[in-house]
Design a protein around this motif. Structure first.
Motif, mmCIF file in Angstrom:
data_model
loop_
_atom_site.group_PDB
_atom_site.id
_atom_site.type_symbol
_atom_site.label_atom_id
_atom_site.label_comp_id
_atom_site.label_asym_id
_atom_site.label_seq_id
_atom_site.Cartn_x
_atom_site.Cartn_y
_atom_site.Cartn_z
ATOM 1 N N TRP A 56 -2.194 16.285 -3.902
ATOM 2 C CA TRP A 56 -2.365 14.910 -3.818
ATOM 3 C C TRP A 56 -3.870 14.898 -3.358
ATOM 4 O O TRP A 56 -4.796 13.852 -4.003
ATOM 5 N N VAL A 96 -2.984 8.052 -6.600
ATOM 6 C CA VAL A 96 -1.800 8.540 -5.796
ATOM 7 C C VAL A 96 -0.748 9.392 -6.601
ATOM 8 O O VAL A 96 -0.849 9.242 -8.039
ATOM 9 N N ARG A 97 -0.301 10.234 -6.017
ATOM 10 C CA ARG A 97 0.919 10.948 -6.657
ATOM 11 C C ARG A 97 2.123 10.514 -6.187
ATOM 12 O O ARG A 97 2.287 9.946 -5.043
ATOM 13 N N TYR A 98 3.179 10.337 -7.210
ATOM 14 C CA TYR A 98 4.458 10.000 -6.945
ATOM 15 C C TYR A 98 5.523 10.755 -7.593
ATOM 16 O O TYR A 98 5.322 11.377 -8.341
ATOM 17 N N ILE A 108 7.889 2.913 -9.126
ATOM 18 C CA ILE A 108 6.878 3.869 -8.476
ATOM 19 C C ILE A 108 6.641 3.622 -6.819
ATOM 20 O O ILE A 108 6.343 2.639 -6.565
ATOM 21 N N ARG A 109 7.052 4.475 -6.143
ATOM 22 C CA ARG A 109 7.319 4.646 -4.812
ATOM 23 C C ARG A 109 6.111 5.233 -4.146
ATOM 24 O O ARG A 109 6.054 6.464 -4.302
ATOM 25 N N ILE A 110 5.290 4.907 -3.309
ATOM 26 C CA ILE A 110 4.490 5.469 -2.298
ATOM 27 C C ILE A 110 4.956 5.117 -0.996
ATOM 28 O O ILE A 110 5.242 4.491 -0.616
ATOM 29 N N ASP A 111 4.148 6.178 -0.322
ATOM 30 C CA ASP A 111 3.834 6.016 1.235
ATOM 31 C C ASP A 111 2.757 5.007 1.410
ATOM 32 O O ASP A 111 1.788 4.906 1.136
ATOM 33 N N ALA A 163 -1.599 6.187 -10.944
ATOM 34 C CA ALA A 163 -0.477 6.904 -10.216
ATOM 35 C C ALA A 163 -0.049 7.788 -11.099
ATOM 36 O O ALA A 163 0.150 7.781 -12.317
ATOM 37 N N ALA A 165 2.724 11.092 -12.001
ATOM 38 C CA ALA A 165 3.821 11.721 -11.782
ATOM 39 C C ALA A 165 3.732 13.352 -12.118
ATOM 40 O O ALA A 165 3.709 13.493 -13.255
ATOM 41 N N PRO A 182 1.605 -2.313 -2.931
ATOM 42 C CA PRO A 182 3.015 -2.077 -2.582
ATOM 43 C C PRO A 182 3.730 -2.993 -1.876
ATOM 44 O O PRO A 182 3.205 -3.943 -1.343
ATOM 45 N N TYR A 187 7.328 0.053 -3.135
ATOM 46 C CA TYR A 187 7.402 0.144 -4.391
ATOM 47 C C TYR A 187 6.109 -0.671 -5.194
ATOM 48 O O TYR A 187 5.777 -1.775 -4.581
#
Length: 252
Positions: A56, A96-98, A108-111, A163, A165, A182, A187
């Motif tokens: 990341w 971002v990486r997911y 797609i969910r991220i922190d 984003a 994957a 988000p 998400y």
């Protein structure tokens, strides 16, 4: 070279005549990040993916590197960010990486950290929840967080999320980009989303003015081939060698 579809109006509005190069550069940055992360995993000699987990951060640096061809761009390093970001004509490019899911780009969910809450506040869509306590004097109202801009995003007025994957086992699977923020669960809620063609992620790109990372050395198999010492010999040279062998000559 793989031909890309014509750039969308959304991309042209943000990157004008550079829209085509931006998409190619995003693909190159994603593929380079996967390659360097796998190199880190192999070099660590660990059975786990701890070393690969740095992807990341590698992705952030690679996107900034490959986007620096944009004329008049601004490079910023926001507070709490682990890598620099590119701002072009008011658009902050945020990678971002997911973890991939069967739902594709719809799930797609991220922190959502305090830092990311500040990033997405640029779009005027503040997350309903963030991880940890915001010790910046924010006001809390009905479960929402009013994020105060800290001024470290330069001239950015909006965010383009990129984003990716990608995993050590599955490789580079998808790259989505567009405008999103988000929700309360992390998400991404997209108001505009596009996806890079898979053929662009699988193959090398040529013929585009992409910028390579000057801080990373070349691969060992990219060195030029040595010149071969083999050449045609004349009959005269052959006769001389036979004479030297007969007299014990020919050097030490």
């Amino acid at each position: 070279m793989h031909e890309l579809p014509e750039a969308s109006r959304w991309m042209v509005e943000r990157f004008s005549e550079h829209a085509h190069q931006v998409r190619a550069a995003l693909a190159e940055a994603a593929r380079a990040s996967q390659e360097y992360a796998l190199d880190a995993k192999a070099g660590s000699r660990l059975e786990s993916n701890e070393a690969y987990g740095a992807l990341w951060r590698i992705l952030g640096h690679q996107v900034a590197t490959h986007m620096n061809f944009l004329p008049g761009h601004e490079q910023v390093h926001p507070k709490d960010s682990r890598f620099p970001l590119i701002v072009f004509r008011g658009t902050l490019i945020f990678p971002v990486r997911y973890a991939s899911s069967p739902h594709g780009g719809d799930k797609i969910r991220i922190d959502v950290s305090e830092y990311r809450a500040r990033v997405y506040a640029l779009n005027g869509r503040e997350p309903e929840a963030v991880q940890g306590h915001l010790d910046l004097g924010q006001e809390f109202d009905a479960g929402r967080v009013r994020v105060v801009r800290d001024g470290s995003f330069g001239s950015a007025e909006r965010v383009m999320t990129v984003a990716c994957a990608v995993s050590a086992r599955g490789g580079l699977q998808h790259v989505y980009y567009g405008e999103a923020a988000p929700d309360a669960l992390g998400y991404l809620d997209w108001t505009h989303r596009e996806e890079l063609p898979q053929s662009l992620l699988d193959s090398s790109i040529t013929g585009l003015a992409l910028v390579s990372d000057p801080g990373v050395g070349g691969r060992f198999d990219q060195a030029p081939l040595p010149e071969s010492p083999i050449s045609l010999r004349t009959d005269t040279e052959g006769d001389q060698d036979q004479d030297q062998s007969a007299t014990g000559g020919g050097g030490e």
